[in-house]
Design a protein around this motif. Structure first.
Motif: not given
Length: 256
Positions: A112, A201, A203, A215, A219, A225
């Motif tokens: 994060t 990212l 998650a 998350s 985003s 993502y």
């Protein structure tokens, strides 16, 4: 000369994979093997973990970023794609703040850009107290399995055993220093906002360390993502094939 230990495989576009808390660079062995078919993959041990010594008892993420930039220059790692798991994601963002467009792309794996809130800071303090009282082995044998979803721990027992054994290669001083560094790190959402390269990212919907809500809240900062269903904090083990494919696609996009 840098004291950072690392292993590397392959040639071409550099891809630096940074491990998390209670982990070592060897955790990326399977990923490095596959990615090295197309890239130069470099996996360091952070100071105090594995084979990299911790040379001071307190180490901020900013100081670590300076150290890693020097290490990259020494080893001719230029314009890398940098991907970090958990703590490794915090390190990646500190590197991004320092190096900015010298990085080609960045990825966070169960991590994060937000700073710790008050509850998380208290948890870090309890971790430090536990470590000082009980030492490395007792901490990692209780801490590491909790990173995996409870209903899959039997299925993932081999991966958990490996993760615990690698975690035992952490030093007490390293665990304490990085718990403090994580507790005291700053919010780096603006660092991400100002970076124009590809940003990934990944998650986990069942991640107990980095909550899905957090998350989703950040985003918008990322070009790529992904949420892994029924996945905890260790997607590279829980969803190896799926996460490896995500990393390969991201690296291909970033290096094209």
């Amino acid at each position: 000369m840098s004291s950072v230990y690392f292993f590397e495989k392959g040639q071409g576009q550099p891809v630096v994979l940074i491990h998390g808390f209670c982990e070592i660079g060897a955790m990326w062995a399977d990923f490095a093997e596959e990615l090295s078919k197309n890239y130069r993959v470099i996996c360091p041990d952070l100071p105090g973990f594995g084979n990299s010594p911790l040379e001071k008892s307190h180490l901020s993420l900013e100081e670590l970023a300076v150290m890693l930039e020097e290490w990259m220059e020494e080893n001719e790692i230029f314009e890398p794609i940098v991907i970090g798991h958990s703590l490794g994601g915090y390190v990646t963002l500190a590197l991004l703040e320092l190096m900015q467009q010298k990085l080609k792309a960045v990825g966070l794996f169960h991590s994060t850009a937000f700073a710790d809130d008050a509850d998380k800071k208290q948890m870090r303090n309890r971790t430090i107290t536990f470590l000082k009282k009980n030492g490395v082995d007792k901490f990692v044998t209780s801490f590491v399995p909790q990173l995996f979803p409870e209903d899959r721990r039997k299925e993932l027992s081999t991966a958990i055993e490996t993760a615990v054994e690698q975690a035992k290669e952490s030093t007490l001083e390293g665990l304490i220093a990085f718990t403090e560094a994580m507790r005291d790190r700053k919010d780096r959402t603006q660092v991400l906002e100002h970076f124009h390269g590809p940003k990934l990212l990944i998650a986990g919907t069942e991640d107990g360390s980095v909550k899905l809500e957090a998350s989703r809240k950040q985003s918008y900062l990322f070009t790529d993502y992904f949420e892994l269903e029924n996945t905890g904090h260790m997607g590279m083990f829980e969803r190896k094939g799926e996460t490896l494919a995500l990393i390969k696609n991201f690296c291909q996009k970033a290096s094209s």
